[in-house]
Design a protein around this motif. Structure first.
Motif, PDB file in Angstrom:
ATOM      1  N   VAL A  61       9.018 -11.341  -0.525  1.00 43.04           N
ATOM      2  CA  VAL A  61       7.573 -11.276  -0.302  1.00 43.04           C
ATOM      3  C   VAL A  61       7.268 -10.341   0.871  1.00 43.04           C
ATOM      4  CG1 VAL A  61       5.561 -12.608   0.459  1.00 43.04           C
ATOM      5  CG2 VAL A  61       7.072 -13.523  -1.307  1.00 43.04           C
ATOM      6  N   ALA A  62       8.037 -10.454   1.945  1.00 45.00           N
ATOM      7  CA  ALA A  62       7.831  -9.583   3.108  1.00 45.00           C
ATOM      8  C   ALA A  62       8.061  -8.122   2.735  1.00 45.00           C
ATOM      9  CB  ALA A  62       8.758 -10.003   4.244  1.00 45.00           C
ATOM     10  N   TYR A  63       9.072  -7.870   1.905  1.00 46.31           N
ATOM     11  CA  TYR A  63       9.371  -6.505   1.468  1.00 46.31           C
ATOM     12  C   TYR A  63       8.228  -5.946   0.620  1.00 46.31           C
ATOM     13  CZ  TYR A  63      11.887  -2.599  -0.646  1.00 46.31           C
ATOM     14  OH  TYR A  63      12.261  -1.351  -1.068  1.00 46.31           O
ATOM     15  N   LEU A  64       7.760  -6.739  -0.336  1.00 44.45           N
ATOM     16  CA  LEU A  64       6.662  -6.280  -1.179  1.00 44.45           C
ATOM     17  C   LEU A  64       5.386  -6.061  -0.374  1.00 44.45           C
ATOM     18  CD1 LEU A  64       7.257  -8.420  -4.382  1.00 44.45           C
ATOM     19  CD2 LEU A  64       7.530  -5.947  -4.126  1.00 44.45           C
ATOM     20  N   ARG A  65       5.146  -6.928   0.606  1.00 42.98           N
ATOM     21  CA  ARG A  65       3.976  -6.763   1.473  1.00 42.98           C
ATOM     22  C   ARG A  65       4.055  -5.445   2.251  1.00 42.98           C
ATOM     23  NH1 ARG A  65      -0.674  -7.440   0.857  1.00 42.98           N
ATOM     24  NH2 ARG A  65      -1.014  -5.546   1.976  1.00 42.98           N
ATOM     25  N   ALA A  66       5.230  -5.147   2.776  1.00 41.78           N
ATOM     26  CA  ALA A  66       5.419  -3.897   3.515  1.00 41.78           C
ATOM     27  C   ALA A  66       5.260  -2.689   2.589  1.00 41.78           C
ATOM     28  CB  ALA A  66       6.785  -3.892   4.193  1.00 41.78           C
ATOM     29  N   LEU A  67       5.775  -2.790   1.356  1.00 47.34           N
ATOM     30  CA  LEU A  67       5.584  -1.706   0.397  1.00 47.34           C
ATOM     31  C   LEU A  67       4.103  -1.494   0.092  1.00 47.34           C
ATOM     32  CD1 LEU A  67       8.447  -2.188  -2.226  1.00 47.34           C
ATOM     33  CD2 LEU A  67       8.188  -0.345  -0.562  1.00 47.34           C
ATOM     34  N   CYS A  68       3.369  -2.578  -0.075  1.00 51.22           N
ATOM     35  CA  CYS A  68       1.925  -2.465  -0.319  1.00 51.22           C
ATOM     36  C   CYS A  68       1.229  -1.784   0.855  1.00 51.22           C
ATOM     37  CB  CYS A  68       1.317  -3.842  -0.575  1.00 51.22           C
ATOM     38  SG  CYS A  68       1.763  -4.545  -2.174  1.00 51.22           S
ATOM     39  N   ASP A  69       1.672  -2.066   2.067  1.00 53.76           N
ATOM     40  CA  ASP A  69       1.110  -1.418   3.247  1.00 53.76           C
ATOM     41  C   ASP A  69       1.407   0.080   3.239  1.00 53.76           C
ATOM     42  OD1 ASP A  69       0.145  -3.868   4.070  1.00 53.76           O
ATOM     43  OD2 ASP A  69       1.734  -4.205   5.551  1.00 53.76           O
ATOM     44  N   ILE A  70       2.614   0.441   2.813  1.00 54.22           N
ATOM     45  CA  ILE A  70       2.962   1.869   2.708  1.00 54.22           C
ATOM     46  C   ILE A  70       2.073   2.551   1.677  1.00 54.22           C
ATOM     47  CG2 ILE A  70       4.734   3.457   1.845  1.00 54.22           C
ATOM     48  CD1 ILE A  70       6.804   1.754   3.229  1.00 54.22           C
ATOM     49  N   TRP A  71       1.927   1.918   0.517  1.00 56.10           N
ATOM     50  CA  TRP A  71       1.081   2.507  -0.525  1.00 56.10           C
ATOM     51  C   TRP A  71      -0.339   2.686  -0.014  1.00 56.10           C
ATOM     52  CZ3 TRP A  71       2.807  -1.761  -4.439  1.00 56.10           C
ATOM     53  CH2 TRP A  71       4.156  -1.574  -4.759  1.00 56.10           C
ATOM     54  N   SER A  72      -0.840   1.695   0.666  1.00 51.46           N
ATOM     55  CA  SER A  72      -2.198   1.766   1.204  1.00 51.46           C
ATOM     56  C   SER A  72      -2.318   2.902   2.211  1.00 51.46           C
ATOM     57  CB  SER A  72      -2.560   0.431   1.860  1.00 51.46           C
ATOM     58  OG  SER A  72      -3.793   0.516   2.500  1.00 51.46           O
ATOM     59  N   GLN A  73      -1.334   3.015   3.087  1.00 42.96           N
ATOM     60  CA  GLN A  73      -1.346   4.059   4.112  1.00 42.96           C
ATOM     61  C   GLN A  73      -1.337   5.454   3.485  1.00 42.96           C
ATOM     62  OE1 GLN A  73       2.200   4.870   6.643  1.00 42.96           O
ATOM     63  NE2 GLN A  73       0.907   3.967   8.252  1.00 42.96           N
ATOM     64  N   ARG A  74      -0.611   5.606   2.388  1.00 37.58           N
ATOM     65  CA  ARG A  74      -0.505   6.904   1.708  1.00 37.58           C
ATOM     66  C   ARG A  74      -1.542   7.076   0.596  1.00 37.58           C
ATOM     67  NH1 ARG A  74       2.220   9.422   5.456  1.00 37.58           N
ATOM     68  NH2 ARG A  74       4.359   8.758   5.674  1.00 37.58           N
ATOM     69  N   LYS A  75      -2.491   6.153   0.516  1.00 34.26           N
ATOM     70  CA  LYS A  75      -3.577   6.214  -0.478  1.00 34.26           C
ATOM     71  C   LYS A  75      -3.044   6.218  -1.914  1.00 34.26           C
ATOM     72  CE  LYS A  75      -6.866   7.379   2.710  1.00 34.26           C
ATOM     73  NZ  LYS A  75      -6.301   6.734   3.873  1.00 34.26           N
ATOM     74  N   ILE A  76      -2.040   5.369  -2.159  1.00 37.64           N
ATOM     75  CA  ILE A  76      -1.472   5.205  -3.502  1.00 37.64           C
ATOM     76  C   ILE A  76      -2.008   3.899  -4.069  1.00 37.64           C
ATOM     77  CG2 ILE A  76       0.656   4.823  -4.813  1.00 37.64           C
ATOM     78  CD1 ILE A  76       2.087   6.511  -2.657  1.00 37.64           C
ATOM     79  N   ASP A  77      -2.593   3.971  -5.243  1.00 42.23           N
ATOM     80  CA  ASP A  77      -3.135   2.781  -5.889  1.00 42.23           C
ATOM     81  C   ASP A  77      -1.968   1.910  -6.369  1.00 42.23           C
ATOM     82  OD1 ASP A  77      -4.569   0.867  -7.248  1.00 42.23           O
ATOM     83  OD2 ASP A  77      -5.626   2.284  -8.550  1.00 42.23           O
TER      84      ASP A  77
END
Length: 121
Positions: A61-77
């Motif tokens: 869950v922590a890994y997926l949350r961090a990945l979602c943060d990366i996607w958000s930071q890079r403007k990836i849907d």
């Protein structure tokens, strides 16, 4: 018998370059998001190796949350990422089904078909 020389407080016998006097700047700092992704991935693998089911779930869950943060930071849907994951799972399931059907229906033992694409999980 020769004695090792000491220069400016360096221990005798030490080899290599004294980093304080090279004039090079320290390496780039690791940003907190990169650290979060790396730490959670390591914890997840460690939990897997130790067969700690609950820790696998928590670190995943922590890994997926961090990945979602990366996607958000890079403007990836996130939908684009999950659509890609879903497509790969569907292709993988289809190939597994084709290999099972073909292997059971043919009496002569043949190699299963394996694609050479890197797009599969």
């Amino acid at each position: 018998m020769m004695h090792a020389r000491r220069r400016r407080g360096r221990p005798a016998g030490r080899t290599g370059v004294d980093r304080r006097r090279t004039g090079k700047a320290p390496g780039p700092a690791v940003d907190p998001l990169s650290r979060a992704v790396a730490d959670s991935a390591v914890k997840c693998v460690e939990a897997y190796m130790m067969s700690e089911r609950e820790e696998i779930v928590q670190s995943s869950v922590a890994y997926l949350r961090a990945l979602c943060d990366i996607w958000s930071q890079r403007k990836i849907d996130a939908r684009d990422v999950w659509r890609e994951v879903d497509g790969r799972l569907q292709v993988s399931a289809l190939l597994n089904r084709l290999n099972r059907q073909r292997a059971s229906s043919v009496r002569v033992k043949r190699k299963l078909w394996r694609p050479s694409s890197t797009k599969l999980p």
